[in-house]
Design an enzyme around this catalytic site. Structure first.
Site, PDB file in Angstrom:
ATOM      1  N   ASP A 119       0.848  -1.193   0.000  1.00  0.00           N
ATOM      2  CA  ASP A 119       0.000   0.000   0.000  1.00  0.00           C
ATOM      3  C   ASP A 119       0.887   1.247   0.000  1.00  0.00           C
ATOM      4  OD1 ASP A 119      -2.263   1.883   0.752  1.00  0.00           O
ATOM      5  OD2 ASP A 119      -3.312  -0.014   0.991  1.00  0.00           O
ATOM      6  N   SER A 154     -11.238  -0.433  -0.795  1.00  0.00           N
ATOM      7  CA  SER A 154      -9.933  -0.416  -0.117  1.00  0.00           C
ATOM      8  C   SER A 154     -10.082  -0.665   1.378  1.00  0.00           C
ATOM      9  CB  SER A 154      -9.247   0.935  -0.323  1.00  0.00           C
ATOM     10  OG  SER A 154      -8.678   1.035  -1.600  1.00  0.00           O
ATOM     11  N   HIS A 183      -3.450   6.063   3.390  1.00  0.00           N
ATOM     12  CA  HIS A 183      -4.208   4.889   2.952  1.00  0.00           C
ATOM     13  C   HIS A 183      -3.624   3.598   3.518  1.00  0.00           C
ATOM     14  CE1 HIS A 183      -5.874   1.989  -0.035  1.00  0.00           C
ATOM     15  NE2 HIS A 183      -6.844   2.875  -0.211  1.00  0.00           N
TER      16      HIS A 183
END
Length: 956
Positions: free
Chosen positions: A149, A539, A215
């Site tokens: 990620d 996600s 994220h």
């Protein structure tokens, strides 16, 4: 299918050769070559080291054959090859070098919980954490979760060191071979961290595993963040959060980088390197909340995951955030990947906005009361000279304080971040924001900079009408209040099946999990100084499943990734917390929305039976679904893709009658007898043999399912289920998706002679007469396009236009045409020439993209069957030129098939058909001119209408 050891600091120079390419070499990687009896890869074993050494020698030999190539990464564990920067000419030479299987252009891809542990049945005295592990402090012990990620914030409380001594330390030590990059501080929670940057500019970023975007920290903490962490947002505690497997260890692999404007970019070359490293390091689980291909299961990332799964790694990936587009929008369609859709959880924040006309609209929001204040549309509050569309969306710097101060500002959702909009309202002196959906989409309770009420598109239209028709509009907000809502409901943004690649023969997505307003760790760098925040997307749902997979692995160390996947799927639920069917946009959702259903982890620890598959099964699936040009299937036994031993059953082209086989394995310690419940899809009969299974402990049994169409409409999917159940209470459910087709035929046949013939086999699903006729063969229309100054892939798909490197061909399609095809051919141009195609239909609302093709050279094609009548624009973009050439004339070939050309025929013209029958027609052609490109289309009918077709391509 194959990858290698990656140095921890992996930045590649941005200067020099034209572009980044991934080179796949002939031969299996280390993971694919491990002994079949081994459940996982040990990258430090003698066999693995021997294989690694051999692959390194092969890489060296290949690289020597093309001087000047700048190698970026070695791949050896899950992908055999390397990534390198090279010119197009070098890439072309590399592709022809002995030992090279493929040369693939690098791609840039994008990044696609207070109450979720309770909602999923993990928390509490009777929850799975206590029941399966004694208490939450042991939930996930002995397991390592790899997160590919945007990095990780090791300074977050979600990743603080675990109490010592660790009861699972011996297990971790026995399999962990990874390290921590020296630019970041690891501990016994985050035990590994690396970063990969293959060359694009990241001016604001941390050149380390440290997370800038947020994220990666969010996904990692959702999967395996510490338990009972106090989340603080804007200085206010907002609740206690936990990851799904709070005792698991975490290894972070940073491949996604902030590139400006709040956007992150993730290179496939970097992703493959990270997957390779994670597998070699010894992770048990990988979460991949990054977009993926919709059109192939053999791109480099999918191949790397194939071998990671073979090495014993459970892979969870996001289905995508493209919503319901009518056709499939689901990414990550490979059977070795667990693909996760997104749905809501039951922690909601209700907020009300009352307009000056007395009408109240209910949406979501966390903010306090806002007394009645003037209401203004953001477009009306725009600064002089501001872009009107950006002002409508409340972009930073677009609102005029003289117009917005003291008012509630109405902003449209879209493009920029939702909280960026409220930040602009605050900067302009606004006292509140009404955030309006412009199309059906989720409602999100974000932590805004001013009190905000988020309304759906229906309420939004009413608000706009009020603004337009009122001289002095006003609004007031009630305070947001927490409510327990109906859940789960599918998120409007969640991508939908079926998988395009298998033509509906594999049901995707696999599962759904919470993915709306998930509270977890983020990065203060991109979250206005906050270390926690809410995000929405698949996600966010994918790491829920990654963490649940880690829990199952912790409890059942001997389970492989397919057993874990099956356990989660066959125990999933299809109803919400009211007992009603899960919804999507106000209607009952179906398996193309949620796959097997919503995860119910408490049941997954003891599923009774599991459906397992191996790499041999995956090979057969790939060879049944992929273009023969992409994979070598000479030594792979042929099998219908629907026969993959999967926890769900899907048939995308059922010609009357079809039988599939499944094998179940008893994962309990006792012998079991299972009986059957069947919910037949409407319009089909379902016959299962046998109807009772006797399965010894840790053994398996097989059964067959015969589907027969009775009244089901053709070309529409129907859904049902098959459930095995035993006396102890196990319920092993398989969702069923069937699409009846009148005929099942080859999609395309290819010829190379000026005259010839081919047999056409047709499976039939109806009693009567099946007809066949040929349209064409037509020679292509040719449009020469002089192109130069390639930009290596910067074509703006949202605003297509011509330039010196982009040409356009306009094609008019009449009503009733069978096929529109556009193509270019690499053999006509110097080595290293590469073009990409983008097709659009002219509509009253503007251009609508209807297709694209972007392979590694100048051989590209777009085909549209039964195209809508109208005018099409096909853009040909020059990606690269051959060495020594300053320009190139690209020939664009187009075909519109709408009548016979007289040079081909099909015999006989009709035959008797029956349900479950098979007939053969023969296509003959003659009189073609060598050097031209011909196209035809064979149409099959039932005597009254067309029911199927085969494209015919002849290049004499």
């Amino acid at each position: 299918m194959a990858l290698t050891s990656i140095p921890s600091m992996s930045e590649a120079a941005a200067q020099g050769p034209t572009g980044t390419y991934i080179v796949q070499l002939v031969g299996e990687p280390v993971a694919a070559a491990k002994p079949d009896g081994d459940t996982r890869l040990d990258s430090h074993s003698a066999a693995a080291k021997q294989r690694s050494g051999l692959l390194a020698q092969n890489r060296t030999q290949v690289l020597k054959s093309v001087p000047g190539v700048k190698k970026l990464y070695d791949y050896q564990y899950t992908f055999n090859g390397f990534a390198a920067r090279m010119t197009p000419e070098q890439a072309a030479k590399m592709a022809g070098t002995p030992g090279v299987s493929a040369v693939i252009k690098d791609e840039a891809r994008t990044l696609d919980t207070v109450s979720t542990p309770r909602f999923l049945g993990l928390d509490g005295a009777t929850g799975a954490w206590n029941k399966q592990f004694g208490d939450v402090s042991h939930a996930g012990e002995g397991v390592i979760v790899g997160v590919v990620d945007s990095g990780i914030r090791t300074d977050s409380p979600s990743f603080a060191a675990l109490p010592e001594p660790r009861p699972d330390q011996a297990i971790i030590d026995s399999k962990w071979h990874g390290t921590c990059d020296p630019t970041i501080t690891c501990n016994n929670k985050v035990i590994g961290a690396h970063w990969y940057l293959s060359g694009f500019a990241v001016p604001e970023e941390h050149r380390s595993p440290l997370d800038f975007d947020g994220h990666g920290s969010h996904t990692a903490s959702t999967a395996a963040g510490n338990n009972n962490v106090t989340a603080v947002v804007n200085g206010v505690p907002v609740g206690q959060i936990s990851g799904m497997a709070p005792a698991a260890r975490v290894a972070a692999y940073k491949v996604c980088w902030e590139v400006g404007g709040g956007n992150a970019s993730c290179s496939t070359a970097d992703s493959v390197a990270a997957i390779d490293q994670a597998t070699a390091d010894g992770v048990d689980v990988i979460n991949f909340s990054i977009s993926g291909s919709l059109t192939t299961n053999v791109d480099p990332v999918a191949i790397a995951f194939y071998n990671a799964a073979k090495a014993g790694v459970f892979v969870s990936a996001s289905a995508g955030n493209s919503g319901d587009q009518g056709a499939s929008s689901n990414a990550h369609n490979a059977p070795w990947i667990t693909t996760v859709a997104a749905s809501t959880h039951d922690r909601l924040w209700s907020a009300k906005a009352t307009l000056g006309n007395g009408v109240t609209y209910t949406g979501v929001g966390l903010g306090p009361v806002v007394p009645s204040a003037p209401l203004i549309a953001s477009a009306a509050a725009a600064k002089a000279g501001a872009d009107a569309n950006q002002a409508r969306l409340c972009f930073t710097g677009t609102l005029d304080p003289a117009k917005a101060a003291g008012k509630i500002v109405v902003c449209d959702r879209g493009t920029n971040g939702r909280t960026d909009k409220s930040a602009e309202v605050k900067a302009a002196g606004g006292v509140g924001m009404l955030l309006l959906n412009v199309t059906p989409n989720s409602l999100n309770a974000d932590f805004h900079f001013v009190p905000t009420v988020h309304l759906d598109n229906v309420s939004g239209a009413a608000v706009r009408a009020y603004l337009a028709g009122t001289a002095s509009p006003t609004a007031a907000f009630a305070a947001g209040t927490p409510v327990a809502g109906r859940a789960p409901e599918m998120a409007a943004f969640s991508s939908k099946g079926p998988g395009r690649i298998s033509n509906g023969d594999l049901l995707k997505p696999d599962l759904t999990a919470p993915g709306v307003d998930v509270l977890a760790a983020v990065s203060p760098d991109s979250s206005n100084g906050n270390g926690f925040g809410t995000l929405s997307g698949t996600s966010m749902s994918s790491p829920h499943v990654a963490g649940l997979g880690a829990l199952l692995k912790s409890k059942h160390q001997d389970w492989g990734p397919m057993a874990i996947k099956s356990a989660l799927m066959t125990t999933a639920g299809q109803v919400d917390n009211t007992g009603a069917p899960i919804q999507r946009d106000g209607a009952n959702a179906n398996p193309f929305d949620f796959g097997a259903g919503h995860v119910k982890p408490a049941n997954a620890f003891d599923p009774g039976l599991v459906y397992e598959s191996t790499y041999n099964d995956w090979d057969r699936f790939v060879c049944a679904t992929e273009d023969a040009l992409k994979v070598n299937c000479d030594d792979v036994p042929k099998r219908d893709a629907s026969n993959l031993n999967y926890p769900t059953i899907a048939i995308g082209d059922l010609p009357g009658v079809q039988t599939v086989t499944r094998r179940v394995t008893n994962v309990t310690d006792t012998n079991a007898i299972y009986h059957l419940d069947v919910e037949a899809p409407p319009g089909f009969t379902v016959e299962v043999t046998p109807t009772k299974l006797v399965v010894p402990a840790h053994s398996h049994d097989d059964y067959k399912v015969k589907f027969t169409r009775t009244t089901a409409p053709f070309n529409e999917f129907q859904f049902g289920s098959l459930t095995w159940h035993d006396k102890p209470g196990h319920k092993v459910r398989s969702a069923i998706a069937l699409r009846a087709t009148p005929v099942s035929v080859a999609k395309e046949i290819v010829g190379t002679s000026t005259s010839g013939s081919r047999d056409l086999g047709v499976d039939t699903a109806f009693a009567g007469t099946v007809t066949a006729s040929v349209n064409g063969l037509a020679a292509a229309n040719t449009t020469p396009l002089l192109l130069k100054n390639p930009t290596s892939g910067s074509f703006d798909t949202a605003n297509p236009m011509t330039s010196d490197h982009t040409g356009k061909v306009v094609v008019t399609v009449p009503a009733g045409a069978d096929l529109l095809k556009f193509a270019t051919f690499a053999g006509e141009y110097p080595d290293g020439t590469d073009v990409d195609l983008f097709a659009y239909l002219q509509t009253p609302g503007g251009l609508v993209q209807v297709g694209n093709s972007g392979g590694p050279d100048a051989s590209e094609s777009i085909s549209l069957t039964a195209p809508a009548a109208g005018t099409y624009e096909i853009y040909v973009d020059l990606f690269s030129l051959g060495m020594g050439h300053s320009d190139v004339t690209i020939n664009g070939y187009d075909w519109v098939l709408s009548g016979s050309a007289g040079n081909a025929s099909v015999t006989p013209s009709s035959q008797r058909s029956r349900v479950g029958g098979f007939v053969t027609f023969t296509l003959n052609w003659a009189g073609l001119e060598a050097g031209k490109h011909y196209l035809g289309f064979v149409t099959y009918g039932d005597g009254t209408k067309a029911v199927g077709g085969t494209t015919v391509r002849v290049d004499p």
